[in-house]
Design an enzyme around this catalytic site. Structure first.
Site, mmCIF file in Angstrom:
data_model
loop_
_atom_site.group_PDB
_atom_site.id
_atom_site.type_symbol
_atom_site.label_atom_id
_atom_site.label_comp_id
_atom_site.label_asym_id
_atom_site.label_seq_id
_atom_site.Cartn_x
_atom_site.Cartn_y
_atom_site.Cartn_z
ATOM 1 N N HIS A 21 0.831 -1.210 0.000
ATOM 2 C CA HIS A 21 0.000 0.000 0.000
ATOM 3 C C HIS A 21 0.865 1.260 0.000
ATOM 4 C CE1 HIS A 21 1.016 0.804 4.219
ATOM 5 N NE2 HIS A 21 0.863 -0.490 4.423
ATOM 6 N N GLU A 96 -2.292 -7.312 7.290
ATOM 7 C CA GLU A 96 -1.039 -7.348 8.036
ATOM 8 C C GLU A 96 -1.222 -8.164 9.306
ATOM 9 O OE1 GLU A 96 2.048 -7.581 8.242
ATOM 10 O OE2 GLU A 96 2.636 -5.525 7.673
#
Length: 219
Positions: A21, A96
Site C-alpha cells: 500500500h 497485516e
C-alpha cells in the site's frame, strides 16, 4: 480507459503482481500499524496514482485483490481506476499481522517499554507471539501464502494485482526465496511479481520495483 494489451502469461501459472500500500502518516512517523486501520496520507495517494499509471501501461490485468484495511483498499481502488475501472475484491487474509502490544508504538519506544518483546522481535523465532497478538509468524505465513495460492489457482493464464502490507510481502518472499536470499526493505507501493503454479511452486520474477516513483517526490 487504459489501453488494452494482450496477456503474456502461460496457462500453467498465474502472474500475481503483489504491491505494498501507499504511505500513511504512521509510516512516515515510523509507527507500528499491524492490523490497525490507518488511512493513506496525501503522499500515499500520489504514490498509488503513479503505480496505477505504471500498471496501466503493462499487459492486461484481470482483477485487483486487496487487504480489507483502508490503506490497502484505497491503494487498490486508485490502481483499479487508473487501469480502466477494474473490479477490486477484498480478502481479509491479505491483512497485516496483528502486532499485539507493539501496535501504535514508534520503533524506538519498544526496547524501553517492552524489552523482552524487543528481544523476541529480534530473535527470528517464528513460533513466538507478541503479547496481545492474534497469530505467530508461522501462522501468519500459513495464512498469507494460502491466500495467495488460492488467488493463483483461480487465475491461471492471467495477471492479477494483490495489494497488501510490508509484513505480508516479507513472508510471501520467504516462500519464493526459501533460502532467505532476499534483502532490503519493502517500500510503499513497491512491486513484487510472482508466478504461481498448480503444485505450489512459486517463482519470483522481480521484487522491490519502485521505478514508478522516480519521477515523483515520494521515493
Amino acid at each position: 480507459m487504459a489501453e488494452a494489451h494482450s496477456c503474456c502469461v502461460d496457462s500453467d501459472y498465474a502472474e500475481i503482481i503483489v504491491v505494498r500500500h501507499g504511505e500513511t502518516v504512521w509510516n512516515a512517523e515510523g509507527r507500528i500499524q499491524g492490523n490497525l486501520d490507518v488511512e493513506l496520507n496525501d503522499a500515499g495517494r500520489q504514490q498509488a496514482a503513479a503505480l496505477g499509471d505504471r500498471l496501466s501501461k503493462d499487459p492486461k490485468i484481470s482483477l485487483v485483490y486487496s487487504s480489507d484495511l483502508s490503506r490497502a483498499y484505497e491503494t487498490a481502488q486508485i490502481i483499479a481506476s487508473r487501469c480502466g475501472g477494474l473490479k477490486v475484491v477484498t480478502d481479509p487474509d491479505l491483512r497485516e499481522r496483528h502486532k499485539g502490544v507493539l501496535q501504535g508504538l514508534v520503533y524506538h519506544e519498544i526496547p524501553k517499554l517492552y524489552p523482552e518483546v524487543h528481544q523476541a522481535f529480534l530473535s527470528g523465532d517464528t513460533s513466538n507471539d507478541f503479547p496481545g497478538a492474534e497469530e505467530s509468524l508461522d501462522q501468519h505465513h500459513q495464512r498469507c501464502t494460502s491466500s495467495l495460492q488460492q488467488i493463483g489457482d483461480k487465475h491461471k493464464g492471467e495477471r492479477v494485482v494483490a495489494v497488501t502490507h510490508g509484513g505480508v510481502i516479507e513472508t510471501l518472499l520467504r516462500k519464493g526465496y526459501p533460502n532467505g536470499d532476499f534483502l532490503g526493505k519493502v517500500a510503499n507501493t513497491s512491486i513484487h511479481i510472482f508466478h504461481l503454479y498448480d503444485d505450489e511452486k512459486w517463482t519470483v520474477k522481480s521484487l522491490g520495483d519502485v521505478s514508478h516513483l522516480n519521477q515523483t517526490d515520494f521515493l
